[in-house]
Design a protein around this motif. Sequence first.
Motif, mmCIF file in Angstrom:
data_model
loop_
_atom_site.group_PDB
_atom_site.id
_atom_site.type_symbol
_atom_site.label_atom_id
_atom_site.label_comp_id
_atom_site.label_asym_id
_atom_site.label_seq_id
_atom_site.Cartn_x
_atom_site.Cartn_y
_atom_site.Cartn_z
ATOM 1 N N LEU A 344 -0.258 8.870 -2.931
ATOM 2 C CA LEU A 344 0.485 8.651 -1.698
ATOM 3 C C LEU A 344 0.796 7.169 -1.582
ATOM 4 O O LEU A 344 -0.085 6.327 -1.761
ATOM 5 C CB LEU A 344 -0.374 9.081 -0.496
ATOM 6 C CG LEU A 344 0.111 8.673 0.895
ATOM 7 C CD1 LEU A 344 1.391 9.418 1.265
ATOM 8 C CD2 LEU A 344 -0.976 8.948 1.936
ATOM 9 N N VAL A 346 2.479 4.299 1.077
ATOM 10 C CA VAL A 346 3.052 3.956 2.376
ATOM 11 C C VAL A 346 3.398 2.480 2.337
ATOM 12 O O VAL A 346 2.520 1.630 2.140
ATOM 13 C CB VAL A 346 2.083 4.249 3.542
ATOM 14 C CG1 VAL A 346 2.727 3.872 4.874
ATOM 15 C CG2 VAL A 346 1.675 5.712 3.556
ATOM 16 N N HIS A 351 9.209 -4.304 2.052
ATOM 17 C CA HIS A 351 8.229 -4.616 1.005
ATOM 18 C C HIS A 351 8.364 -3.723 -0.224
ATOM 19 O O HIS A 351 7.473 -3.725 -1.093
ATOM 20 C CB HIS A 351 6.811 -4.511 1.568
ATOM 21 C CG HIS A 351 6.522 -5.556 2.605
ATOM 22 N ND1 HIS A 351 6.455 -6.889 2.295
ATOM 23 C CD2 HIS A 351 6.331 -5.474 3.941
ATOM 24 C CE1 HIS A 351 6.209 -7.579 3.397
ATOM 25 N NE2 HIS A 351 6.139 -6.740 4.413
ATOM 26 N N ARG A 354 7.490 -4.720 -3.784
ATOM 27 C CA ARG A 354 6.104 -4.986 -4.181
ATOM 28 C C ARG A 354 5.427 -3.785 -4.834
ATOM 29 O O ARG A 354 4.293 -3.888 -5.308
ATOM 30 C CB ARG A 354 5.294 -5.441 -2.962
ATOM 31 C CG ARG A 354 5.642 -6.865 -2.551
ATOM 32 C CD ARG A 354 5.229 -7.180 -1.131
ATOM 33 N NE ARG A 354 3.794 -7.276 -0.970
ATOM 34 C CZ ARG A 354 3.209 -7.540 0.198
ATOM 35 N NH1 ARG A 354 3.961 -7.733 1.281
ATOM 36 N NH2 ARG A 354 1.915 -7.621 0.283
ATOM 37 N N VAL B 310 -8.292 3.821 -2.932
ATOM 38 C CA VAL B 310 -7.317 3.089 -2.151
ATOM 39 C C VAL B 310 -6.912 1.807 -2.852
ATOM 40 O O VAL B 310 -7.752 1.126 -3.436
ATOM 41 C CB VAL B 310 -7.897 2.741 -0.765
ATOM 42 C CG1 VAL B 310 -6.829 2.126 0.112
ATOM 43 C CG2 VAL B 310 -8.476 3.976 -0.117
ATOM 44 N N LEU B 311 -5.634 1.515 -2.797
ATOM 45 C CA LEU B 311 -5.132 0.261 -3.339
ATOM 46 C C LEU B 311 -4.212 -0.337 -2.292
ATOM 47 O O LEU B 311 -3.178 0.242 -1.967
ATOM 48 C CB LEU B 311 -4.346 0.544 -4.622
ATOM 49 C CG LEU B 311 -3.810 -0.685 -5.337
ATOM 50 C CD1 LEU B 311 -4.941 -1.445 -5.995
ATOM 51 C CD2 LEU B 311 -2.802 -0.262 -6.389
ATOM 52 N N ASP B 313 -2.223 -3.814 -0.394
ATOM 53 C CA ASP B 313 -1.681 -5.153 -0.579
ATOM 54 C C ASP B 313 -1.064 -5.532 0.764
ATOM 55 O O ASP B 313 -0.016 -5.005 1.138
ATOM 56 C CB ASP B 313 -0.630 -5.105 -1.701
ATOM 57 C CG ASP B 313 0.069 -6.442 -1.897
ATOM 58 O OD1 ASP B 313 -0.360 -7.438 -1.283
ATOM 59 O OD2 ASP B 313 1.062 -6.473 -2.642
ATOM 60 N N GLY B 314 -1.765 -6.375 1.504
ATOM 61 C CA GLY B 314 -1.236 -6.790 2.802
ATOM 62 C C GLY B 314 -1.147 -5.656 3.797
ATOM 63 O O GLY B 314 -0.111 -5.470 4.426
ATOM 64 N N ILE B 327 -4.236 6.371 -2.883
ATOM 65 C CA ILE B 327 -3.413 6.002 -1.736
ATOM 66 C C ILE B 327 -3.135 4.516 -1.810
ATOM 67 O O ILE B 327 -4.048 3.711 -1.938
ATOM 68 C CB ILE B 327 -4.119 6.346 -0.416
ATOM 69 C CG1 ILE B 327 -4.409 7.849 -0.374
ATOM 70 C CG2 ILE B 327 -3.264 5.923 0.782
ATOM 71 C CD1 ILE B 327 -5.176 8.281 0.846
ATOM 72 N N SER B 328 -1.858 4.168 -1.730
ATOM 73 C CA SER B 328 -1.494 2.768 -1.789
ATOM 74 C C SER B 328 -0.738 2.378 -0.524
ATOM 75 O O SER B 328 0.250 3.001 -0.164
ATOM 76 C CB SER B 328 -0.636 2.512 -3.027
ATOM 77 O OG SER B 328 -0.346 1.147 -3.090
ATOM 78 N N LEU B 329 -1.240 1.339 0.143
ATOM 79 C CA LEU B 329 -0.601 0.838 1.351
ATOM 80 C C LEU B 329 -0.137 -0.587 1.057
ATOM 81 O O LEU B 329 -0.950 -1.437 0.707
ATOM 82 C CB LEU B 329 -1.585 0.836 2.517
ATOM 83 C CG LEU B 329 -2.329 2.157 2.784
ATOM 84 C CD1 LEU B 329 -3.253 2.012 3.993
ATOM 85 C CD2 LEU B 329 -1.342 3.284 3.023
ATOM 86 N N VAL B 330 1.141 -0.826 1.209
ATOM 87 C CA VAL B 330 1.719 -2.117 0.823
ATOM 88 C C VAL B 330 2.503 -2.718 1.986
ATOM 89 O O VAL B 330 3.491 -2.137 2.454
ATOM 90 C CB VAL B 330 2.659 -1.942 -0.387
ATOM 91 C CG1 VAL B 330 3.289 -3.274 -0.763
ATOM 92 C CG2 VAL B 330 1.903 -1.357 -1.581
ATOM 93 N N GLY B 331 2.036 -3.858 2.469
ATOM 94 C CA GLY B 331 2.800 -4.593 3.471
ATOM 95 C C GLY B 331 2.967 -3.865 4.795
ATOM 96 O O GLY B 331 3.963 -4.077 5.475
ATOM 97 N N VAL B 332 2.014 -3.014 5.144
ATOM 98 C CA VAL B 332 2.108 -2.306 6.423
ATOM 99 C C VAL B 332 1.003 -2.799 7.353
ATOM 100 O O VAL B 332 -0.169 -2.745 7.025
ATOM 101 C CB VAL B 332 2.047 -0.773 6.249
ATOM 102 C CG1 VAL B 332 3.402 -0.243 5.828
ATOM 103 C CG2 VAL B 332 0.995 -0.360 5.224
ATOM 104 N N ILE B 335 -1.178 -0.121 10.683
ATOM 105 C CA ILE B 335 -0.710 1.221 10.325
ATOM 106 C C ILE B 335 -1.841 2.217 10.516
ATOM 107 O O ILE B 335 -3.019 1.853 10.452
ATOM 108 C CB ILE B 335 -0.211 1.239 8.853
ATOM 109 C CG1 ILE B 335 0.666 2.453 8.573
ATOM 110 C CG2 ILE B 335 -1.379 1.180 7.876
ATOM 111 C CD1 ILE B 335 2.098 2.270 8.955
#
Lengths: 371, 371
Positions: A344, A346, A351, A354, B310-311, B313-314, B327-332, B335
Amino acid sequence: MSETIEDFYAVIPAGGIGSRLWPLSRADAPKFLHDLTGSGHSLLRDTWDRLEPLTGPDRIAVVTGRAHRAAVEAELPGIADLNVFLESEPRESAAAIGLAAAILHRREPDVIVGSFSADHVIRSTRVFEFAVRDAVEVAREGYICTIGITPTEPAIGFGYIKKGPELVVEGAREAALVESFVEKPDLDTAKAYLADRGYLWNAGMFIAKASVLLDEIAANEPELHAGLLELAEAWDDRDRRGPAVDRIWPRLKKIAIDYAVAEPAARRGHLAVVPGHFDWDDVGDFASLTKLINNGRKNDLAVLGPNARVLTDGASGILVSQTSRVISLVGVQDIVVVDTPDALLVTTVEHAQRVKGVVESLKLTGRGDVL
Amino acid sequence: MSETIEDFYAVIPAGGIGSRLWPLSRADAPKFLHDLTGSGHSLLRDTWDRLEPLTGPDRIAVVTGRAHRAAVEAELPGIADLNVFLESEPRESAAAIGLAAAILHRREPDVIVGSFSADHVIRSTRVFEFAVRDAVEVAREGYICTIGITPTEPAIGFGYIKKGPELVVEGAREAALVESFVEKPDLDTAKAYLADRGYLWNAGMFIAKASVLLDEIAANEPELHAGLLELAEAWDDRDRRGPAVDRIWPRLKKIAIDYAVAEPAARRGHLAVVPGHFDWDDVGDFASLTKLINNGRKNDLAVLGPNARVLTDGASGILVSQTSRVISLVGVQDIVVVDTPDALLVTTVEHAQRVKGVVESLKLTGRGDVL
C-alpha cells in the motif's frame, strides 16, 4: 493516410518497470502491461495499435525481457514469433534498440527503423501518424530523426530538444536539425523554453535507417556495436541464438540511447527533429497519471481499478485499487493511494516523485518481495 | 490503599462499537476489544485491571452483547459467569447500567455500584483509585456521584460538568454538587472553561447505591424502570432469564444514562462530582488515538499493529496496520491510514471526526459487510 510505409519497421522497447509508479508497476507487472488510461488495453497494446496503421502487423518488433514474453504475447496476439526479441537481462535502451536495428538490418539492409516506448500515452493517433511519416522521410535522407513534442506547458519532468536550423526535406511538412539536448529544467527555465518556441519535449522516439543508427553506435560505442553485430549474425539461427545471447548480452555496456546515439549525433549535425503536434505523456509518476486521468481537472478524484469499492468525502487526487477492499478517503486533497494485494502506498501528488526513493529503500532493506 | 471496598460492585458496560474508529473498530471487533495503547491488553482488560484492586475479581460485572460473550470471557478469564450480563441487542447505556443495578440490587440490597466505560484509557491507576474511593463515600450519603476529569487543555471533543457548591463528605477529599452538564463546546468556550476551573470533563462514570440509581430511573423513565425490575426478578432463575430477556429487553427505551439519570438528578441536586486528577481519554476518534500514542508529540508517526511492515519518508499522524502488507507513507502530514483485510481508510487527523459519516454511508449503501 491508411497506407503502410513499405520499408519501415517499428521497434517497441518494452523494458522499464516504472519505479515511480510502484506499487502499481513492479518487476512482474511493469508499467507497459497496465491499462493506465481506462482504454481497456495495456499501454503496450495501445502502442501497437498506434503503430500498426504505419507498418502493418508483421513489421512491429518488441524487445523485452524473457520474463515478460508470455505477457507480451498475450497482449499482442498478432505478433509474429520472429518479431519478439528477448533480452536475458535488462541492459538499457542502446543495447535494446541497437539489437533490433542489427537484426533487422541483417534481414533487410535498407530498412528504416523507428523506436517507440511501450509505456507512453498518445491519444491523437492521426497526428502521431503524420509526424512519423514525416520523420521517415527525413530518415531517408540519412538523418537520425527524432519526434519532439510541442510543449503545452512549462513541464519540469521532461528533457528538452533545442531546435537548430530548418531542414527542407521533400515529403516532410516540417523538420529541423537538433542543436542540442537539454536536461530537465527548473520551472523558470521551462517557462522560458515554452515562450521561446524553439524547444520541444524529448519523447525518446528515434527514426533512422538501421545502417545509419548502427554506424552512429559504432562511432561512439564500438564494443557495443561489435557485440550487437555478433548477436545479430547468430540471431536467426535457432541453434546459435541462445548461446550467443548468454555469452554476449551480459557483457554489453549499459547505456541509454540518448548518450550512445542521440547526443553525439546532434553534435555532428546528424540528428534531425520533426515536431509532434500531438498530446503525449510518459506517465512517469502518479502526479502525471492523476493529471492524465483527470484531464487536468483539479479537485477530482481519479479512480483506477475495475473493482474499486470506494467511498469518498472531500477527496481529490488518485486512487488505484487492485483489491476488492472497501476504500474510504475522507478530507484528503491531492492524495495518492495505491492499494495492491501486498503493498500500500499513500503519498501526495506533490511528493509523487519521491516514490522512486521508496523502491530503492525497499531493495536495500530486504523487502524486494513487493517490488 | 490495596484494600477492596466491601459493599462496592463495578459495572463495565461494554457495548459501543466506536464508529469513529472504523475500520479498526467494527461490530465484530468493537473498540473495547482492541489494544489501543500498546499495553499488550485490550481496553476492556485494562479497565478490569484498574478496577480489580477496588473490588476484587468477584465483584466486577460486564454488560455486553450476546455476540461478544466469547471474546469478553477470553479477555477476562477471571470473570464469574454470574457477572456477565448479556444483552440480546444494544439498547444504550441507561438500560445496560440499569439492568446491572437492578440485578445487583436484588442480590444485595445495599450494594453501591459504579459504572466505568470499557473503552476509555487511564494510565494513572493509583490516582484513579483515590477518586473512586472518594466517590463511593459520596455515594454512601445518597448521592449519585460522578467523577469529573480535571481538564488539561481546552478540549472540544468532550462534554463538561459545571461544578456547583462544595460538598463536605467524611472520607472524601474533595466533592461538589453538579450544577449542570454542558454539551461539547466550541474552542473559545472550551478555553473559558479551562480558565474558569469550575468545569470538569464528563467521563461517564457514575457511582451510586443501586437503590438510588434505580429510584432516579423510576422518577424519570418509569416504564424503563418497570422493565428492568421485571428482568432482574427473573434473572437468577436459569429457566426464566432467557424468555424474560427476549420478551422485555427489545421493548426497553433506548436512552443514554446522561439523559435518563444524570441530568435530571443534577437538576434536583442529587448529583455530586468528585474531581479526577488523572489522565483520561475516551479515544473517540483517530485524532485522539494519534495524540495518545504519540504522547502529544507532533511530527511523529504513531504505528499500531504488531506485524507492521512500514516504510515512511516525511510522514506524521497514525498508521494502523492489521495486515502483513508493506505500507509506504511518503510526504503525508497528520495522515490517518487504517489498513485492515477488507477495508482501508485514509483521512487526516483534522478530519477524523468525519469517519462516523463514512460508517453511516456504508450502512446506507449496502456495504455493511465491512462494518
